[in-house]
Motif scaffolding. Structure first.
Motif, PDB file in Angstrom:
ATOM      1  N   LEU A 184      40.821  54.981  20.836  1.00 18.77           N
ATOM      2  CA  LEU A 184      40.158  53.821  21.420  1.00 18.77           C
ATOM      3  C   LEU A 184      41.100  53.212  22.456  1.00 18.77           C
ATOM      4  N   ARG A 185      40.752  53.358  23.725  1.00 20.57           N
ATOM      5  CA  ARG A 185      41.599  52.845  24.810  1.00 20.57           C
ATOM      6  C   ARG A 185      41.137  51.457  25.257  1.00 20.57           C
ATOM      7  N   SER A 186      42.054  50.732  25.937  1.00 23.81           N
ATOM      8  CA  SER A 186      41.773  49.371  26.428  1.00 23.81           C
ATOM      9  C   SER A 186      41.220  48.500  25.310  1.00 23.81           C
ATOM     10  N   ALA A 187      41.854  48.589  24.148  1.00 29.76           N
ATOM     11  CA  ALA A 187      41.334  47.899  22.968  1.00 29.76           C
ATOM     12  C   ALA A 187      41.334  46.391  23.122  1.00 29.76           C
ATOM     13  N   GLN A 188      42.155  45.860  24.020  1.00 28.22           N
ATOM     14  CA  GLN A 188      42.181  44.413  24.227  1.00 28.22           C
ATOM     15  C   GLN A 188      40.858  43.889  24.770  1.00 28.22           C
ATOM     16  N   ASP A 189      40.024  44.778  25.310  1.00 29.78           N
ATOM     17  CA  ASP A 189      38.758  44.362  25.914  1.00 29.78           C
ATOM     18  C   ASP A 189      37.559  44.485  24.976  1.00 29.78           C
ATOM     19  N   PHE A 190      37.775  44.916  23.732  1.00 30.17           N
ATOM     20  CA  PHE A 190      36.668  45.005  22.791  1.00 30.17           C
ATOM     21  C   PHE A 190      36.213  43.604  22.375  1.00 30.17           C
ATOM     22  N   GLY A 191      34.920  43.472  22.122  1.00 34.21           N
ATOM     23  CA  GLY A 191      34.378  42.203  21.662  1.00 34.21           C
ATOM     24  C   GLY A 191      34.707  41.953  20.196  1.00 34.21           C
ATOM     25  N   LYS A 192      34.391  40.740  19.729  1.00 31.91           N
ATOM     26  CA  LYS A 192      34.748  40.340  18.365  1.00 31.91           C
ATOM     27  C   LYS A 192      34.109  41.233  17.314  1.00 31.91           C
ATOM     28  N   ASP A 193      32.837  41.603  17.530  1.00 33.00           N
ATOM     29  CA  ASP A 193      32.153  42.423  16.531  1.00 33.00           C
ATOM     30  C   ASP A 193      32.821  43.784  16.373  1.00 33.00           C
ATOM     31  N   LEU A 194      33.175  44.404  17.515  1.00 30.51           N
ATOM     32  CA  LEU A 194      33.822  45.718  17.446  1.00 30.51           C
ATOM     33  C   LEU A 194      35.234  45.611  16.882  1.00 30.51           C
ATOM     34  N   ILE A 195      35.931  44.531  17.233  1.00 31.53           N
ATOM     35  CA  ILE A 195      37.272  44.322  16.681  1.00 31.53           C
ATOM     36  C   ILE A 195      37.192  44.225  15.158  1.00 31.53           C
ATOM     37  N   ALA A 196      36.184  43.496  14.670  1.00 28.84           N
ATOM     38  CA  ALA A 196      36.009  43.378  13.223  1.00 28.84           C
ATOM     39  C   ALA A 196      35.690  44.739  12.595  1.00 28.84           C
ATOM     40  N   GLU A 197      34.860  45.532  13.273  1.00 26.60           N
ATOM     41  CA  GLU A 197      34.494  46.853  12.764  1.00 26.60           C
ATOM     42  C   GLU A 197      35.704  47.775  12.726  1.00 26.60           C
ATOM     43  N   ILE A 198      36.511  47.735  13.784  1.00 23.71           N
ATOM     44  CA  ILE A 198      37.719  48.573  13.837  1.00 23.71           C
ATOM     45  C   ILE A 198      38.715  48.141  12.763  1.00 23.71           C
ATOM     46  N   GLY A 199      38.875  46.821  12.607  1.00 16.04           N
ATOM     47  CA  GLY A 199      39.789  46.310  11.591  1.00 16.04           C
ATOM     48  C   GLY A 199      39.362  46.712  10.191  1.00 16.04           C
ATOM     49  N   ALA A 200      38.060  46.691   9.942  1.00 16.21           N
ATOM     50  CA  ALA A 200      37.555  47.089   8.628  1.00 16.21           C
ATOM     51  C   ALA A 200      37.833  48.565   8.363  1.00 16.21           C
ATOM     52  N   TYR A 201      37.666  49.403   9.389  1.00 11.69           N
ATOM     53  CA  TYR A 201      37.979  50.822   9.212  1.00 11.69           C
ATOM     54  C   TYR A 201      39.469  51.012   8.935  1.00 11.69           C
ATOM     55  N   ALA A 202      40.312  50.306   9.705  1.00 11.62           N
ATOM     56  CA  ALA A 202      41.759  50.470   9.540  1.00 11.62           C
ATOM     57  C   ALA A 202      42.212  50.091   8.136  1.00 11.62           C
ATOM     58  N   ALA A 203      41.522  49.158   7.517  1.00 16.09           N
ATOM     59  CA  ALA A 203      41.883  48.745   6.161  1.00 16.09           C
ATOM     60  C   ALA A 203      41.536  49.812   5.129  1.00 16.09           C
ATOM     61  N   ASN A 204      40.646  50.726   5.496  1.00 17.67           N
ATOM     62  CA  ASN A 204      40.236  51.780   4.571  1.00 17.67           C
ATOM     63  C   ASN A 204      39.976  53.074   5.358  1.00 17.67           C
ATOM     64  N   PRO A 205      41.026  53.668   5.939  1.00 17.58           N
ATOM     65  CA  PRO A 205      40.838  54.812   6.842  1.00 17.58           C
ATOM     66  C   PRO A 205      40.571  56.117   6.102  1.00 17.58           C
ATOM     67  N   ALA A 206      39.963  57.050   6.824  1.00 16.24           N
ATOM     68  CA  ALA A 206      39.716  58.381   6.271  1.00 16.24           C
ATOM     69  C   ALA A 206      41.008  59.199   6.296  1.00 16.24           C
ATOM     70  N   ASP A 207      41.119  60.135   5.358  1.00 15.76           N
ATOM     71  CA  ASP A 207      42.332  60.948   5.264  1.00 15.76           C
ATOM     72  C   ASP A 207      42.365  62.093   6.268  1.00 15.76           C
ATOM     73  N   ASP A 208      41.209  62.445   6.828  1.00 16.03           N
ATOM     74  CA  ASP A 208      41.152  63.616   7.709  1.00 16.03           C
ATOM     75  C   ASP A 208      40.918  63.248   9.171  1.00 16.03           C
TER      76      ASP A 208
END
Length: 319
Positions: free
Chosen positions: A67-91
């Motif tokens: 995910l490039r230029s992550a500083q430009d993501f909106g709040k909803d996507l930032i929340a979605e990315i943060g939620a994934y990072a808290a529980n990432p896939a192993d593969d």
């Protein structure tokens, strides 16, 4: 779940960022050769798409999601990315590239809290740091260069890290490894008269005849083909950066956001006339193919560069 596959790249030095991303991809392919790589930006990542990219695959196989230029993501996507990072896939290797600064800092904090590996890629601005970069690049290519010769190379090539890296690699290849003042002068004697940037500017503007004329003169006066390829790549990437910038920004604010001097932003905005996102994507592909040709996959670097310039000018008119 493990955070070993999470990488946070912070900074706006394009060469270093691209290398950090490439390192992740290389490591992933070392584990599994048929890895899929997905690169997305705020313009191409829609809500829900992340869940699809990070869901288990029916066919197996590894994935790298960048995910490039992550500083430009909106709040909803930032929340979605943060939620994934808290529980990432192993593969899945998950890479977030953030330019730094306060914009979108919540995403940086979320990745940091999740235990992501952090890679810093800040701009190299001080003269001493640039000299150190040149010497490190020559060592990276398997050679050696003194401080005076490194300064002479900076004077000849300029401060762009991509051009410097290409010049260092080429000098090591052409000299057998020991790069001195004489080698720098011999291989870069023509740069004051015409450079890869002259060629790139004419190509971005759609001026085919002028671009080809500049190309032939550059090659005739000793400019290395890899430097011209690097300039073409930087020219197309600048189109993509400025074209994808937030619409509300202008002047110094836009320049600061993009990490470019104001004069360069103004020039690229003029060059953007006639370009579409599809055309920029085609031009990026053409430059990538040319880079491989110039670095050994093709027999004639001059022909490869001429072909690339033709393709770039054609891409400019793509609708």
């Amino acid at each position: 779940m493990s955070s070993e596959r999470l990488t946070l790249i912070v900074g706006d030095e394009e060469l270093l960022v691209d290398r950090a991303v490439a390192d992740v991809v290389t490591a992933a392919r070392a584990r599994e050769s048929d890895v899929e790589v997905h690169e997305l930006t705020p313009a191409t990542l829609s809500r829900g798409a992340l869940a699809e990219l990070t869901s288990p695959s029916l066919f197996g196989g590894g994935r790298v999601v960048v995910l490039r230029s992550a500083q430009d993501f909106g709040k909803d996507l930032i929340a979605e990315i943060g939620a994934y990072a808290a529980n990432p896939a192993d593969d899945i290797d998950f890479v977030v590239v953030h330019a730094g600064g306060v914009k979108g800092k919540a995403l940086v904090d979320a990745l940091t809290k999740a235990g992501a590996r952090k890679v810093t890629c800040q701009k190299i601005t001080r003269p001493g740091e640039r000299v150190a970069f040149v010497r490190a690049e020559v060592r990276r290519a398997g050679g050696s260069i003194g401080e005076d010769a490194a300064r002479n190379l900076l004077d000849a090539v300029g401060n762009d890290l991509r051009e410097l890296a290409s010049a260092c690699s080429q000098l090591v290849a052409d000299t057998g490894g020991k790069v001195g003042d004489a080698a720098v002068a011999r291989y870069h004697r023509g740069r004051a008269e015409v450079s890869g940037f002259n060629v790139a500017d004419r190509a971005m503007e759609g001026k085919l005849a002028d671009a080809l004329e500049q190309l032939r003169w550059a090659l005739a006066t000793g400019v290395a083909p890899v430097l011209i390829t690097s300039a073409l790549a930087q020219g197309v990437r600048s189109l993509a950066k400025v074209g994808g910038a937030p619409r509300g920004l202008r002047g110094a604010g836009l320049a600061k956001e993009l990490g470019m001097p104001p004069w360069k932003v103004d020039r690229v905005r003029q060059q953007l006339r006639g370009w579409t996102p599809e055309g920029v994507a085609q031009a990026l592909q053409a430059v990538a193919e040319t880079d491989a040709q110039v670095k050994g996959a093709g027999a004639d670097p001059a022909y490869a560069l001429e072909k690339a310039i033709n393709q770039i000018v054609v891409a400019r008119g793509t609708r």
